[in-house]
Write a protein that holds these residues in place. Structure first.
Motif, PDB file in Angstrom:
ATOM      1  N   LEU A   1       2.240   6.165  -7.350  1.00 22.78           N
ATOM      2  CA  LEU A   1       1.217   6.839  -8.142  1.00 22.78           C
ATOM      3  C   LEU A   1       1.136   8.341  -7.879  1.00 22.78           C
ATOM      4  O   LEU A   1       0.799   9.111  -8.777  1.00 22.78           O
ATOM      5  CB  LEU A   1      -0.148   6.195  -7.880  1.00 22.78           C
ATOM      6  CG  LEU A   1      -0.297   4.772  -8.427  1.00 22.78           C
ATOM      7  CD1 LEU A   1      -1.576   4.128  -7.922  1.00 22.78           C
ATOM      8  CD2 LEU A   1      -0.269   4.768  -9.950  1.00 22.78           C
ATOM      9  N   LEU A   2       1.443   8.756  -6.668  1.00 27.84           N
ATOM     10  CA  LEU A   2       1.325  10.183  -6.335  1.00 27.84           C
ATOM     11  C   LEU A   2       2.665  10.896  -6.234  1.00 27.84           C
ATOM     12  O   LEU A   2       2.705  12.136  -6.217  1.00 27.84           O
ATOM     13  CB  LEU A   2       0.558  10.347  -5.013  1.00 27.84           C
ATOM     14  CG  LEU A   2      -0.886   9.856  -4.993  1.00 27.84           C
ATOM     15  CD1 LEU A   2      -1.540  10.202  -3.654  1.00 27.84           C
ATOM     16  CD2 LEU A   2      -1.698  10.441  -6.141  1.00 27.84           C
ATOM     17  N   GLY A   3       3.753  10.138  -6.183  1.00 29.53           N
ATOM     18  CA  GLY A   3       5.080  10.740  -6.147  1.00 29.53           C
ATOM     19  C   GLY A   3       5.577  11.011  -4.741  1.00 29.53           C
ATOM     20  O   GLY A   3       4.800  11.068  -3.781  1.00 29.53           O
ATOM     21  N   LYS A   4       6.868  11.183  -4.634  1.00 30.03           N
ATOM     22  CA  LYS A   4       7.479  11.405  -3.320  1.00 30.03           C
ATOM     23  C   LYS A   4       7.189  12.798  -2.766  1.00 30.03           C
ATOM     24  O   LYS A   4       7.341  13.035  -1.558  1.00 30.03           O
ATOM     25  CB  LYS A   4       8.994  11.198  -3.412  1.00 30.03           C
ATOM     26  CG  LYS A   4       9.400   9.760  -3.688  1.00 30.03           C
ATOM     27  CD  LYS A   4      10.906   9.588  -3.680  1.00 30.03           C
ATOM     28  CE  LYS A   4      11.293   8.131  -3.900  1.00 30.03           C
ATOM     29  NZ  LYS A   4      12.767   7.922  -3.880  1.00 30.03           N
ATOM     30  N   ASP A   5       6.796  13.743  -3.631  1.00 34.01           N
ATOM     31  CA  ASP A   5       6.546  15.111  -3.174  1.00 34.01           C
ATOM     32  C   ASP A   5       5.095  15.326  -2.725  1.00 34.01           C
ATOM     33  O   ASP A   5       4.683  16.456  -2.464  1.00 34.01           O
ATOM     34  CB  ASP A   5       6.895  16.114  -4.271  1.00 34.01           C
ATOM     35  CG  ASP A   5       6.119  15.875  -5.571  1.00 34.01           C
ATOM     36  OD1 ASP A   5       5.480  14.806  -5.684  1.00 34.01           O
ATOM     37  OD2 ASP A   5       6.169  16.754  -6.450  1.00 34.01           O
ATOM     38  N   ARG A   6       4.304  14.251  -2.632  1.00 27.64           N
ATOM     39  CA  ARG A   6       2.921  14.361  -2.166  1.00 27.64           C
ATOM     40  C   ARG A   6       2.910  14.706  -0.676  1.00 27.64           C
ATOM     41  O   ARG A   6       3.938  14.609   0.010  1.00 27.64           O
ATOM     42  CB  ARG A   6       2.189  13.041  -2.375  1.00 27.64           C
ATOM     43  CG  ARG A   6       2.627  11.968  -1.379  1.00 27.64           C
ATOM     44  CD  ARG A   6       2.228  10.591  -1.740  1.00 27.64           C
ATOM     45  NE  ARG A   6       2.622   9.626  -0.710  1.00 27.64           N
ATOM     46  CZ  ARG A   6       3.866   9.224  -0.501  1.00 27.64           C
ATOM     47  NH1 ARG A   6       4.853   9.708  -1.217  1.00 27.64           N
ATOM     48  NH2 ARG A   6       4.136   8.347   0.461  1.00 27.64           N
ATOM     49  N   ASP A   7       1.748  15.060  -0.154  1.00 29.05           N
ATOM     50  CA  ASP A   7       1.564  15.227   1.287  1.00 29.05           C
ATOM     51  C   ASP A   7       1.319  13.845   1.887  1.00 29.05           C
ATOM     52  O   ASP A   7       0.247  13.270   1.696  1.00 29.05           O
ATOM     53  CB  ASP A   7       0.377  16.144   1.562  1.00 29.05           C
ATOM     54  CG  ASP A   7       0.139  16.338   3.060  1.00 29.05           C
ATOM     55  OD1 ASP A   7       0.913  15.788   3.850  1.00 29.05           O
ATOM     56  OD2 ASP A   7      -0.836  17.030   3.404  1.00 29.05           O
TER      57      ASP A   7
ATOM     58  N   SER B   1       0.809  -1.222   0.000  1.00 28.48           N
ATOM     59  CA  SER B   1       0.000   0.000   0.000  1.00 28.48           C
ATOM     60  C   SER B   1       0.838   1.266   0.000  1.00 28.48           C
ATOM     61  O   SER B   1       0.609   2.188  -0.796  1.00 28.48           O
ATOM     62  CB  SER B   1      -0.943  -0.008   1.205  1.00 28.48           C
ATOM     63  OG  SER B   1      -1.895  -1.024   1.093  1.00 28.48           O
ATOM     64  N   ASP B   2       1.824   1.348   0.890  1.00 26.02           N
ATOM     65  CA  ASP B   2       2.646   2.554   0.978  1.00 26.02           C
ATOM     66  C   ASP B   2       3.406   2.803  -0.314  1.00 26.02           C
ATOM     67  O   ASP B   2       3.474   3.939  -0.810  1.00 26.02           O
ATOM     68  CB  ASP B   2       3.631   2.446   2.148  1.00 26.02           C
ATOM     69  CG  ASP B   2       2.931   2.456   3.497  1.00 26.02           C
ATOM     70  OD1 ASP B   2       1.748   2.867   3.555  1.00 26.02           O
ATOM     71  OD2 ASP B   2       3.566   2.049   4.491  1.00 26.02           O
ATOM     72  N   ASP B   3       3.980   1.735  -0.872  1.00 23.06           N
ATOM     73  CA  ASP B   3       4.744   1.872  -2.112  1.00 23.06           C
ATOM     74  C   ASP B   3       3.830   2.212  -3.288  1.00 23.06           C
ATOM     75  O   ASP B   3       4.212   2.978  -4.172  1.00 23.06           O
ATOM     76  CB  ASP B   3       5.513   0.586  -2.413  1.00 23.06           C
ATOM     77  CG  ASP B   3       6.628   0.334  -1.414  1.00 23.06           C
ATOM     78  OD1 ASP B   3       7.153   1.312  -0.857  1.00 23.06           O
ATOM     79  OD2 ASP B   3       6.961  -0.838  -1.184  1.00 23.06           O
ATOM     80  N   LEU B   4       2.623   1.649  -3.287  1.00 25.22           N
ATOM     81  CA  LEU B   4       1.680   1.938  -4.371  1.00 25.22           C
ATOM     82  C   LEU B   4       1.290   3.415  -4.368  1.00 25.22           C
ATOM     83  O   LEU B   4       1.268   4.067  -5.418  1.00 25.22           O
ATOM     84  CB  LEU B   4       0.444   1.051  -4.226  1.00 25.22           C
ATOM     85  CG  LEU B   4      -0.636   1.181  -5.298  1.00 25.22           C
ATOM     86  CD1 LEU B   4      -1.288  -0.172  -5.564  1.00 25.22           C
ATOM     87  CD2 LEU B   4      -1.715   2.186  -4.887  1.00 25.22           C
TER      88      LEU B   4
END
Length: 224
Positions: free
Chosen positions: A55-61, A48-51
């Protein structure tokens, strides 16, 4: 010699990948994220965390990650009582166990989800162990789930075959120096699976069972 048959579960033994796609898509939609189903499909097989990061990128909140995972779990949980096994999955596990292979599952699922998947497979008497998301610090494509499955099977990499349906499965097996066999049942293209390390590709568990005597399993039984 110990021989270990290691299996992914979602999309490999149980026909759940597209259920995951829809429920993850809905979880993202509810959180205000516009994520294409095609992209979600390509990410299925990651934890889940990796997915979410994929999909949202490392710069997401990251504060929203837990809510996203919880939403997916709640949505997917509505299917727990009717998860469909893939054609031939139960018979394949039983045939391999009858030939002396130790069957171990390696999956990113855990808790109630894993219980529902095992219930769908209905082959608990031949499953020697399960390497779940609860047992490893890093999921596929890292080799940790495969390493844990090997420990449970008491086998070396050279004594094992890993069967999965995603590029993440193939990469994890390759990183662990384990032979990899892929199934198309999860919806990933043959070329992508082969590029990721699959030695052979079959349609579903039933097709692998039909060709078992010419597969890498039979080759290992003959000492090849």
């Amino acid at each position: 010699m110990a021989r270990a048959a290691l299996f992914d579960v979602d999309g490999t033994l149980v026909d759940t990948n597209h259920l995951h796609v829809v429920t993850w898509w809905e979880a993202f939609r509810q959180a205000g994220h516009d994520v294409a189903m095609h992209d979600v499909h390509r990410a299925i097989g990651l934890g889940s965390d990796d997915l979410v990061e994929h999909l949202l990128g490392k710069d997401r909140d990251p504060d929203g990650d837990e809510r996203l995972s919880a939403a997916h779990t709640a949505l997917y949980g509505t299917y727990f009582e009717r998860l469909p096994p893939l054609d031939g999955s139960r018979d394949l596990l039983r045939e391999l166990a009858g030939r002396g292979w130790r069957i171990v599952l390696a999956t990113s699922a855990g808790g109630p989800e894993l219980k529902a998947l095992r219930r769908a497979i209905d082959a608990g008497d031949v499953i020697a162990g399960v390497a779940s998301a609860d047992d490893v610090s890093e999921g596929k494509p890292a080799p940790d789930p495969v390493h844990r499955a090997l420990e449970l099977a008491e086998a070396e990499p050279s004594e094992a075959v890993f069967v999965g349906d995603t590029v993440w499965d193939m990469k994890a097996a390759r990183s662990a120096d384990v032979r990899a066999v892929a199934l198309l049942a999860g919806g990933i293209a043959r070329a992508d699976l082969e590029e990721a390390g699959a030695q052979a590709v079959y349609g579903d568990p039933a097709e692998l069972l039909t060709h078992l005597d010419t597969s890498v399993f039979a080759q290992m039984e003959r000492g090849a």
